[in-house]
Design an enzyme around this catalytic site. Sequence first.
Site, short mmCIF file in Angstrom:
data_model
loop_
_atom_site.label_atom_id
_atom_site.label_comp_id
_atom_site.label_asym_id
_atom_site.label_seq_id
_atom_site.Cartn_x
_atom_site.Cartn_y
_atom_site.Cartn_z
N MET A 199 0.87 -1.17 0.00
CA MET A 199 0.00 0.00 0.00
C MET A 199 0.91 1.22 0.00
SD MET A 199 -3.11 1.06 -0.17
CE MET A 199 -4.32 -0.07 0.50
N ASP A 200 0.70 2.11 -0.95
CA ASP A 200 1.49 3.34 -1.03
C ASP A 200 0.84 4.42 -0.16
OD1 ASP A 200 3.12 2.05 -2.81
OD2 ASP A 200 2.45 3.16 -4.58
N GLY A 238 3.39 -1.30 -4.94
CA GLY A 238 4.31 -2.44 -4.94
C GLY A 238 4.67 -2.76 -6.37
N ASN A 296 2.02 -3.39 -9.25
CA ASN A 296 1.95 -2.35 -10.29
C ASN A 296 2.14 -2.94 -11.68
OD1 ASN A 296 1.65 -0.40 -8.32
ND2 ASN A 296 3.75 0.36 -8.46
N ASN A 333 17.45 1.42 -14.90
CA ASN A 333 17.69 2.80 -15.29
C ASN A 333 19.20 2.98 -15.43
OD1 ASN A 333 18.75 3.20 -12.68
ND2 ASN A 333 16.81 4.01 -11.90
N ASP A 384 7.19 0.82 -13.74
CA ASP A 384 6.36 -0.38 -13.65
C ASP A 384 5.41 -0.47 -14.83
OD1 ASP A 384 7.58 -1.07 -11.25
OD2 ASP A 384 6.13 0.06 -10.06
N ASN A 441 7.12 2.67 -24.14
CA ASN A 441 7.37 4.10 -23.92
C ASN A 441 6.07 4.89 -23.89
OD1 ASN A 441 10.13 4.19 -23.60
ND2 ASN A 441 10.59 4.67 -25.73
N LYS A 470 -1.26 11.13 -14.73
CA LYS A 470 -2.26 11.03 -13.67
C LYS A 470 -1.58 10.73 -12.34
CE LYS A 470 -5.81 9.23 -16.82
NZ LYS A 470 -6.70 8.07 -17.11
N GLY A 516 -0.86 8.74 -8.96
CA GLY A 516 -0.94 7.36 -8.47
C GLY A 516 -0.36 6.38 -9.46
#
EC number: 2.7.1.15
Length: 297
Positions: free
Chosen positions: A14-15, A41, A45, A185, A244, A268, A277, A279
């Site tokens: 849970m974020d 998570g 995700n 990355n 994600d 991409n 958006k 979240g």
Amino acid sequence: MKKPRITVIGSINMDLVTKTSTVPKVGETVIGESYFTIPGGKGANQAVAAARLGAEVTLIGCVGDDTFGGELKRHLAQQEVSTDYIKTISDTSTGIAAITLSEGDNSIIVVPGANNFVTPEVVKHHEHLIAKSDIVLLQLEIPLSSVLEATELAQKHNVPVILNPAPIQNLPKDLVLQVDYMTPNEHEQEMLLSNSELSAAELSQIKEKCIVTQGSKGVKLYQTEEQLIPSYPVEAVDSTGAGDSFNGALAVSLSKGMSLQEACQFANAVGALSVTKLGAQAGMPTLEEVEKFMSAY
């Protein structure tokens, strides 16, 4: 056309998101603008991202026997992610990520909780799911031994593996040589290629597996030659979950038989739409939205 069958083995969190114009320094208190609890998570995700794009997705993971655990399982089911293989662990808290948003960027602290119970034994128990998958998608928010077990089982059944090496750590030689694709990355790639245990030939082999995400610049490939697949210009609202979204989309597109270049272009577009958006999961687009977005270019 048959739906891509993707098995994701990874974290469910849970974020806990705080939005602020000023990130506090050590010892400082500031007044934030807003606070949200949002399903997250990396495993969850990426599973939701793939499901939104029309894949048949199974998530193997663990949650605690608390309010967040039940809420997250219900949410994943609503997103058409199979939750049949998500185990509830007694007397354990569900994983959380404390996220601070400021000026379109984020900083994150993850507390794994029940994610630590995604053990190699749990992975082995679900070998039948891995065997019938088109692609297995992995990250590093569960025990590393479990990631290695999943990779070995996928290789046994000739199932391709995408490893998102985040959060980055020292990885065993067997793991990085066995996976089919890695999506670091730039910082993560630098760490992957600094492994002193690897020979020059092995380092070259690993570099060719890397699909290096570079945010708004796009992604870099190293197949026959270095190649940049450019991103799509958008106005970022929240970058949480962009990577994600990219990984979920990459799994779907490769499962459909796209070339790596085509798959990265598609991924991409998904990643770009996701940052428009607030979240991680809320911003993940549907296949229809992605196709409409790409047709405009």
